[in-house]
Design a protein around this motif. Structure first.
Motif, PDB file in Angstrom:
ATOM      1  N   ILE A  99       0.846  -1.208   0.000  1.00  0.00           N
ATOM      2  CA  ILE A  99       0.000   0.000   0.000  1.00  0.00           C
ATOM      3  C   ILE A  99       0.877   1.253   0.000  1.00  0.00           C
ATOM      4  O   ILE A  99       0.645   2.193  -0.772  1.00  0.00           O
ATOM      5  CB  ILE A  99      -0.942  -0.017   1.230  1.00  0.00           C
ATOM      6  CG1 ILE A  99      -1.973  -1.139   1.061  1.00  0.00           C
ATOM      7  CG2 ILE A  99      -1.643   1.319   1.402  1.00  0.00           C
ATOM      8  CD1 ILE A  99      -2.776  -1.436   2.307  1.00  0.00           C
ATOM      9  N   VAL A 100       1.929   1.225   0.838  1.00  0.00           N
ATOM     10  CA  VAL A 100       2.814   2.389   0.900  1.00  0.00           C
ATOM     11  C   VAL A 100       3.523   2.598  -0.448  1.00  0.00           C
ATOM     12  O   VAL A 100       3.705   3.728  -0.897  1.00  0.00           O
ATOM     13  CB  VAL A 100       3.835   2.208   2.048  1.00  0.00           C
ATOM     14  CG1 VAL A 100       4.922   3.260   1.986  1.00  0.00           C
ATOM     15  CG2 VAL A 100       3.123   2.285   3.396  1.00  0.00           C
ATOM     16  N   ALA A 101       3.883   1.471  -1.085  1.00  0.00           N
ATOM     17  CA  ALA A 101       4.576   1.566  -2.383  1.00  0.00           C
ATOM     18  C   ALA A 101       3.700   2.211  -3.441  1.00  0.00           C
ATOM     19  O   ALA A 101       4.196   2.742  -4.438  1.00  0.00           O
ATOM     20  CB  ALA A 101       5.015   0.170  -2.835  1.00  0.00           C
ATOM     21  N   SER A 102       2.390   2.156  -3.214  1.00  0.00           N
ATOM     22  CA  SER A 102       1.495   2.727  -4.234  1.00  0.00           C
ATOM     23  C   SER A 102       1.536   4.259  -4.233  1.00  0.00           C
ATOM     24  O   SER A 102       1.161   4.886  -5.212  1.00  0.00           O
ATOM     25  CB  SER A 102       0.065   2.228  -4.021  1.00  0.00           C
ATOM     26  OG  SER A 102      -0.429   2.727  -2.811  1.00  0.00           O
ATOM     27  N   LEU A 103       2.042   4.850  -3.133  1.00  0.00           N
ATOM     28  CA  LEU A 103       2.085   6.325  -3.087  1.00  0.00           C
ATOM     29  C   LEU A 103       3.039   6.896  -4.143  1.00  0.00           C
ATOM     30  O   LEU A 103       2.610   7.723  -4.963  1.00  0.00           O
ATOM     31  CB  LEU A 103       2.453   6.795  -1.682  1.00  0.00           C
ATOM     32  CG  LEU A 103       1.419   6.476  -0.595  1.00  0.00           C
ATOM     33  CD1 LEU A 103       1.903   6.914   0.773  1.00  0.00           C
ATOM     34  CD2 LEU A 103       0.091   7.150  -0.910  1.00  0.00           C
ATOM     35  N   PRO A 104       4.318   6.486  -4.156  1.00  0.00           N
ATOM     36  CA  PRO A 104       5.178   7.006  -5.235  1.00  0.00           C
ATOM     37  C   PRO A 104       4.708   6.552  -6.613  1.00  0.00           C
ATOM     38  O   PRO A 104       4.899   7.267  -7.605  1.00  0.00           O
ATOM     39  CB  PRO A 104       6.566   6.442  -4.911  1.00  0.00           C
ATOM     40  CG  PRO A 104       6.335   5.328  -3.953  1.00  0.00           C
ATOM     41  CD  PRO A 104       5.085   5.641  -3.226  1.00  0.00           C
ATOM     42  N   ALA A 105       4.078   5.370  -6.657  1.00  0.00           N
ATOM     43  CA  ALA A 105       3.584   4.877  -7.955  1.00  0.00           C
ATOM     44  C   ALA A 105       2.467   5.784  -8.479  1.00  0.00           C
ATOM     45  O   ALA A 105       2.414   6.087  -9.685  1.00  0.00           O
ATOM     46  CB  ALA A 105       3.087   3.439  -7.813  1.00  0.00           C
ATOM     47  N   VAL A 106       1.607   6.224  -7.578  1.00  0.00           N
ATOM     48  CA  VAL A 106       0.529   7.142  -7.998  1.00  0.00           C
ATOM     49  C   VAL A 106       1.133   8.463  -8.462  1.00  0.00           C
ATOM     50  O   VAL A 106       0.685   9.062  -9.452  1.00  0.00           O
ATOM     51  CB  VAL A 106      -0.466   7.362  -6.830  1.00  0.00           C
ATOM     52  CG1 VAL A 106      -1.364   8.553  -7.088  1.00  0.00           C
ATOM     53  CG2 VAL A 106      -1.303   6.108  -6.623  1.00  0.00           C
ATOM     54  N   LEU A 107       2.174   8.894  -7.741  1.00  0.00           N
ATOM     55  CA  LEU A 107       2.859  10.134  -8.132  1.00  0.00           C
ATOM     56  C   LEU A 107       3.376  10.021  -9.568  1.00  0.00           C
ATOM     57  O   LEU A 107       3.215  10.950 -10.385  1.00  0.00           O
ATOM     58  CB  LEU A 107       4.021  10.370  -7.166  1.00  0.00           C
ATOM     59  CG  LEU A 107       4.665  11.744  -7.189  1.00  0.00           C
ATOM     60  CD1 LEU A 107       3.714  12.774  -6.581  1.00  0.00           C
ATOM     61  CD2 LEU A 107       5.970  11.723  -6.385  1.00  0.00           C
ATOM     62  N   ALA A 108       3.990   8.881  -9.873  1.00  0.00           N
ATOM     63  CA  ALA A 108       4.497   8.667 -11.234  1.00  0.00           C
ATOM     64  C   ALA A 108       3.347   8.553 -12.220  1.00  0.00           C
ATOM     65  O   ALA A 108       3.421   9.072 -13.353  1.00  0.00           O
ATOM     66  CB  ALA A 108       5.351   7.398 -11.266  1.00  0.00           C
ATOM     67  N   TYR A 109       2.270   7.893 -11.784  1.00  0.00           N
ATOM     68  CA  TYR A 109       1.096   7.677 -12.638  1.00  0.00           C
ATOM     69  C   TYR A 109       0.493   9.004 -13.078  1.00  0.00           C
ATOM     70  O   TYR A 109       0.065   9.173 -14.216  1.00  0.00           O
ATOM     71  CB  TYR A 109       0.093   6.843 -11.846  1.00  0.00           C
ATOM     72  CG  TYR A 109      -1.231   6.582 -12.513  1.00  0.00           C
ATOM     73  CD1 TYR A 109      -1.417   5.449 -13.300  1.00  0.00           C
ATOM     74  CD2 TYR A 109      -2.307   7.445 -12.340  1.00  0.00           C
ATOM     75  CE1 TYR A 109      -2.635   5.195 -13.896  1.00  0.00           C
ATOM     76  CE2 TYR A 109      -3.534   7.198 -12.928  1.00  0.00           C
ATOM     77  CZ  TYR A 109      -3.694   6.067 -13.702  1.00  0.00           C
ATOM     78  OH  TYR A 109      -4.901   5.813 -14.295  1.00  0.00           O
TER      79      TYR A 109
END
Lengths: 464, 236
Positions: free
Chosen positions: A444-454
């Motif tokens: 879940i935490v990893a999804s934060l930078p991933a959303v930023l990139a998204y």
């Protein structure tokens, strides 16, 4: 995509490894706390298995259990001799054995007791039980061999106070391993412990004259002396001149080097320590006191009745299990505090890593923009960033569990060596759930930078 | 020539119109003037066009709009039958992946991957499974641009080689549109000339429409049509 992730991680292996190690160390901290606390509970509970009920003088219940079960040396008030006699005679008791402390040999505590405790601890792996005052049974991990002889050192482990040169024990048996501090103990007849400590007294002769046990011991020795001359003990090692090749600290072999003041061969006198142990000396109401008595009740109901009966102004009976449960309550509080500290450390590391990863994503915005420009869908960008972070975090968590397990094993091993208590380090199914929970949290935490990139605009990213 | 199309922005040949751009205006926050304002622009299918202009003239903004990297703020931008102004970001991504081959000044090749893996990367990221024949086509294109060691790690190649790999990557999905943004700017003269030659040849061979934003006079001279931008507006 996996090739891209693998290539990316390979290219930035140093940074990825540093983050993985941080995650691993933070995780290991929590794992060690959990495993070690559990091992301590299991180990101490197993160590107390053989001790259903312990009777001592009124005082600290915890100290009584720590001293009698875990052989932690501490001065305990003595019970009158009548208590042991009463317990042995009690029909609700299968067996009752005294536990008398004092003296040690090369770091191993010497415990005065009776043969029934040897059986109660699980019996012998080698040799036979002690039958004479000068005989000893050693714990499974004591660094001596059958046939060895030794003088006890006075005082407690680590606090040497001189050597009892007047007493020589002869090792005749070895206990089966128990995984308890008793594996590092040397069991000797309680009567000899009494004898040794009366001998310390300035008026030892007077004490021997007035104390019924000592009187009996000397009388027995005198009585047996002739018989031994005619029919020597079937005990090769007893003749120290030919056996017991190892030297242990203050140990000497046989009686040839004993001091002039000796209980085992004073000029022309029969050897007092050759006397057989006598059950009736324990039931003598005038026998010296003991600090603790281990009791095996006939039934659970009897255990409760005995506990009730021996909770008086002069005696105090405890269930070690009950005392340990209270101790676990305290341990549980400590574990909670340590767990909170470990969780705090993990959260801080997690936050720091999240910050590093976010900065990394910002620094890579041109690369991410280029991927988008070349036709990579936003979901693919999300998956790449998420995959890399999740992979590092999951690797760190797995490594942390392995490191924590290794650390707990090392700590347990060190603790076992020092105390003799075997601390079983083991995962339980709940730990797997905890690992899964942590992996999920990392995902879940990893999804934060991933959303930023998204969400990053490729045109803005390429403009830099 | 269509009556609503200014003369200088019309296709030079009688080829069918492919790009139709009308009344496009693009503004950015903090700027009083639009970054790009084009009343009309038509480009025919297969046409090869240079886009010139000083820094800040709007070349990059035009390229971003034409490739769908940015959404058209005002006006219409139609490639064939597709009006990019009406597409969502995801739809523009899919359209770009299927129709546009991009060559950029900084190559944007990915270290750790080989030349062949770099050529195939956009397709691998856009699809779960690589289309049949994609690998063979990538190999053919690399050979066509003169890269023999296709398994060579990209970071070990010269800049000229890297840009040739980027050209092969741009052509790997057989796009109808090839857009090159300063393709020779970071190369020496020889390498730049070789890359320019490849772009022209390969665009010609595939029949793709070629748009090149460049300051390279030699490259401009080889392109049949030139669009000049100044302060976001097309000049005659």
């Amino acid at each position: 995509m996996l090739r891209f992730i693998a290539a990316d991680l390979r290219r930035q292996w140093a940074g990825a490894l540093a983050i993985l190690l941080l995650v691993a160390l933070a995780t290991a901290l929590g794992v060690v706390v959990t495993l070690q606390e559990r091992a301590l509970r299991l180990g101490s509970a197993r160590a107390a298995d053989a001790f259903d009920l312990v009777v001592g003088a009124p005082g600290s219940e915890t100290q009584l259990v720590l001293s009698s079960v875990f052989l932690q040396a501490a001065p305990l008030p003595l019970l009158p001799g009548t208590v042991l006699a009463g317990l042995i005679a009690d029909p609700r008791v299968t067996w009752a054995a005294p536990v008398g402390f004092g003296d040690f040999i090369e770091g191993y505590p010497i415990v005065g007791t009776t043969p029934v405790l040897v059986e109660g601890m699980g019996g012998l792996a080698q040799g036979r039980g002690f039958a004479r005052l000068g005989e000893a049974v050693i714990g499974a991990n004591v660094g001596m061999r059958l046939g060895d002889h030794f003088h006890p050192q006075h005082g407690r482990v680590g606090e040497p106070g001189g050597t009892h040169t007047e007493i020589t024990y002869h090792v005749v048996g070895r206990l089966a391993p128990t995984g308890t501090p008793w594996d590092r103990a040397v069991l000797v007849p309680i009567e000899t412990v009494w004898l040794a400590h009366h001998h310390d007294e300035a008026d030892a002769a007077g004490a021997a004259a007035t104390n019924p046990f000592l009187r009996n011991a000397h009388a027995d020795a005198a009585h047996e002396g002739d018989a031994q001359e005619a029919e020597p003990l079937n005990d090769e090692a007893h003749s120290g001149e030919t056996h017991g090749s190892e030297t242990h600290g203050s140990e000497t072999h046989g009686s040839e080097t004993h001091g002039s003041e000796t209980l085992e061969g004073e000029a022309g006198q029969p050897d007092a320590l050759d006397a057989p142990i006598r059950a009736d000396s324990l039931t003598d109401p005038h026998a010296p006191g003991v600090p603790a008595i281990v009791v095996k009740p006939r039934s659970i109901a009897d255990a409760y009745k005995l506990r009730q009966a021996y909770r008086t102004d002069h005696t105090w009976a405890v269930f070690p299990g009950e005392v340990l449960t209270r101790l676990y309550g305290t341990l549980g509080d400590v574990r909670l505090v340590l767990s909170l500290v470990a969780s705090g450390a993990q959260a801080l590391v997690g936050a720091a890593i999240l910050l590093v990863v976010t900065i990394h994503v910002v620094q890579r915005r041109r690369q991410i923009g280029a991927l988008r420009a070349l036709g990579a869908p936003r979901l693919a960008i999300f998956a790449i960033v998420w995959g890399e972070v999740a992979l590092i975090a999951a690797g760190g968590l797995a490594a942390g569990f392995a490191l924590g397990y290794g650390g707990a094993l090392a700590l347990s091993s060190a603790f076992s060596t020092a105390s003799g208590v075997s601390l079983p380090v083991a995962f339980v199914p709940g730990d797997l759930a905890r690992l899964a929970g942590l992996v999920l949290a990392a995902a879940i935490v990893a999804s934060l930078p991933a959303v930023l990139a998204y969400r990053q605009s490729p045109a803005a990213a390429l403009r830099g | 020539m269509p009556p609503d199309t200014p003369r200088s922005d019309a296709p030079r040949s009688g080829a069918p119109r492919f790009l139709r751009l009308r009344a496009v205006e693009q503004r950015f926050p903090g700027l009083d003037m639009p970054a790009l304002a084009i009343a009309a622009l038509d480009i025919a299918a297969g046409e090869q066009v240079a886009v010139m202009g000083p820094s800040g003239s709007g070349k990059t903004t035009l390229i971003n709009l034409l490739t769908g990297l940015e959404r058209v703020g005002q006006g219409s931008l139609i490639w064939g039958d597709t009006d990019l102004a009406t597409l969502s970001e995801g739809a523009r991504d899919r359209w770009r992946a299927a129709n546009v081959g991009l060559v950029m000044q900084d190559f944007h090749l990915f270290p750790g991957l080989s030349a062949l893996e770099n050529v195939l990367l956009p397709q691998r990221l856009a699809r779960l499974v690589l289309p049949a024949g994609a690998q063979a086509e990538a190999g053919r294109l690399l050979a066509r641009v003169g890269i023999e060691r296709q398994g060579q790690a990209i970071e070990t190649m010269s800049r000229g080689q890297m840009q040739r790999v980027a050209v092969a990557r741009a052509l790997a999905v057989r796009p109808a549109i090839i857009v090159a943004d300063e393709p020779t700017a970071s190369l020496d003269a020889d390498s730049g000339a070789a890359v320019a030659q490849l772009l022209l040849e390969l665009a010609g061979e595939s029949g793709a429409t070629l748009l090149v934003a460049t300051h390279d006079a030699a490259l401009v001279a080889r392109l049949p049509r030139v669009l000049r931008l100044e302060s976001g507006r097309l000049k005659d």
